[in-house]
Design a protein around this motif. Sequence first.
Motif, short mmCIF file in Angstrom:
data_model
loop_
_atom_site.label_atom_id
_atom_site.label_comp_id
_atom_site.label_asym_id
_atom_site.label_seq_id
_atom_site.Cartn_x
_atom_site.Cartn_y
_atom_site.Cartn_z
N ASP A 2 18.82 -2.68 -58.08
CA ASP A 2 19.02 -2.99 -56.73
C ASP A 2 18.24 -2.56 -55.95
O ASP A 2 16.91 -1.93 -56.28
CB ASP A 2 20.12 -2.08 -56.27
N THR A 3 17.82 -3.34 -54.52
CA THR A 3 16.93 -2.95 -53.67
C THR A 3 17.38 -2.02 -52.47
O THR A 3 18.59 -1.74 -52.37
CB THR A 3 16.33 -4.10 -53.11
N PHE A 4 16.47 -1.24 -51.73
CA PHE A 4 17.19 -0.32 -50.74
C PHE A 4 16.25 -0.37 -49.32
O PHE A 4 15.20 -0.57 -49.50
CB PHE A 4 16.86 1.20 -51.44
N PHE A 5 17.12 -0.13 -48.51
CA PHE A 5 16.64 0.02 -46.99
C PHE A 5 16.76 1.53 -46.80
O PHE A 5 17.75 1.90 -46.76
CB PHE A 5 17.03 -0.57 -45.70
N LEU A 6 15.58 2.25 -46.59
CA LEU A 6 15.58 3.82 -45.99
C LEU A 6 15.25 4.31 -45.03
O LEU A 6 13.88 3.80 -44.60
CB LEU A 6 14.97 4.36 -47.46
N SER A 7 15.86 4.79 -44.14
CA SER A 7 15.47 5.23 -42.85
C SER A 7 14.65 6.73 -43.23
O SER A 7 15.58 7.49 -43.56
CB SER A 7 16.75 5.35 -42.01
N HIS A 8 13.47 6.59 -42.99
CA HIS A 8 12.60 7.88 -43.09
C HIS A 8 12.38 8.84 -41.86
O HIS A 8 12.29 9.69 -42.06
CB HIS A 8 11.31 7.49 -43.61
N GLY A 9 12.98 8.07 -40.76
CA GLY A 9 12.89 9.02 -39.55
C GLY A 9 11.67 9.82 -39.18
O GLY A 9 10.53 9.01 -39.22
N ALA A 10 11.89 10.96 -38.74
CA ALA A 10 10.34 11.83 -38.27
C ALA A 10 9.87 12.04 -39.74
O ALA A 10 10.33 12.38 -40.74
CB ALA A 10 11.15 12.96 -37.69
N LEU A 43 7.49 -0.65 -55.42
CA LEU A 43 6.94 -1.53 -54.31
C LEU A 43 7.55 -0.99 -53.03
O LEU A 43 8.84 -1.02 -52.78
CB LEU A 43 7.14 -3.22 -54.37
N VAL A 44 6.51 -0.26 -52.15
CA VAL A 44 7.33 0.02 -50.80
C VAL A 44 6.78 -0.88 -49.68
O VAL A 44 5.57 -1.25 -49.68
CB VAL A 44 6.71 1.40 -50.41
N GLY A 161 11.69 -4.38 -63.64
CA GLY A 161 11.61 -2.98 -63.51
C GLY A 161 10.92 -2.42 -62.38
O GLY A 161 10.66 -1.14 -62.54
N VAL A 162 10.92 -3.01 -61.50
CA VAL A 162 10.18 -2.85 -59.95
C VAL A 162 11.21 -2.55 -58.95
O VAL A 162 12.25 -3.21 -58.82
CB VAL A 162 8.97 -3.91 -59.38
N LEU A 163 11.18 -1.16 -58.38
CA LEU A 163 12.19 -0.88 -57.55
C LEU A 163 11.57 -1.26 -56.05
O LEU A 163 10.29 -0.68 -55.67
CB LEU A 163 12.51 0.78 -57.60
N VAL A 164 12.22 -2.11 -55.37
CA VAL A 164 11.80 -2.44 -54.16
C VAL A 164 12.39 -1.83 -53.05
O VAL A 164 13.82 -1.97 -52.97
CB VAL A 164 12.15 -4.23 -54.04
N ILE A 165 11.76 -1.24 -52.19
CA ILE A 165 12.27 -0.63 -51.22
C ILE A 165 11.43 -0.65 -50.10
O ILE A 165 10.34 -0.98 -49.66
CB ILE A 165 11.79 1.16 -51.29
N GLY A 166 12.52 -0.79 -48.83
CA GLY A 166 11.91 -1.02 -47.29
C GLY A 166 11.90 0.37 -46.71
O GLY A 166 13.27 0.86 -46.77
N THR A 167 11.24 1.12 -46.15
CA THR A 167 11.21 2.11 -45.24
C THR A 167 10.78 1.94 -43.74
O THR A 167 10.04 1.25 -43.62
CB THR A 167 10.26 3.12 -45.76
N GLY A 168 11.81 2.28 -42.95
CA GLY A 168 11.79 2.08 -41.47
C GLY A 168 12.64 3.29 -40.92
O GLY A 168 12.65 4.33 -41.29
#
Length: 266
Positions: A2-10, A43-44, A161-168
Amino acid sequence: MDTFFLSHGAVTLSVDETIPARAFYKSWLPAAVAGKQAPGAILVVSAHWDTAATPTVNVVHGTNDTIYDFHGFPEAMYKLKYPAPGAPDVAERTKKLLEDAGFGPVSEDHGRGLDHGAWVPLMLMYPAADIPVCQLSVQSDRDGTYHYNLGKALAPLRDEGVLVIGTGTATHNLSKMGPHDAPVPRWASEFDTWLKDSLLDGRYEDVKQYEEKAPYAKVAHPTPDHFYPLHVALGAAGDESRVELIHHSWTNASISYASFRFTAKN
């Protein structure tokens, strides 16, 4: 994978135990959110690396530096380290996939480590810092469709085998933050609800065109850098992916930590 979008906030997520999302990030490994098997690399795509018109990957041989791209915070935060190894092979693979899909030329940065959009959530998710990590920049002068299609080009990484993450951050207007105990303002609530409903209902075209389709889009995101990582992660899962809201909380009245899992269609 799976891929993910993670809100990293402050950035204080790194030290502030009162931020509700911190418990979510710390539960990542125990709850096997990304699966029982650790990824071979990560991969971020971070909101905090914007390279205008040209995509760029960081190609780091050895250990990633920890970038303190923030000012005026407690001294202890500048002593935190996340010494994850670089992932130069994944960075080069990312570059090739993008260039083969017509997104070239893709630049390489051999001196850049991990910005706080990457290392702050990762230090809670994978505290051992033993998984290789590389980053891909966003281009804030492009649009959501561009970033979605960029993500589609990266889809093969999921099977490698690469975890794709978007962070915003799901909502990101620092000029309108309030006290933690203040009610969520209407503009933030309506945009946040629109985003959740659009993703869960599969209205991905609307998400790509959020500036025209979403209520209070320019208030929720005066600049698009904290939203485009979502488009990349969504695109990497494919057109018929399934979406799951995996965390939701607020701080500073208007900062939404809504985070999503994107599962590709079998």
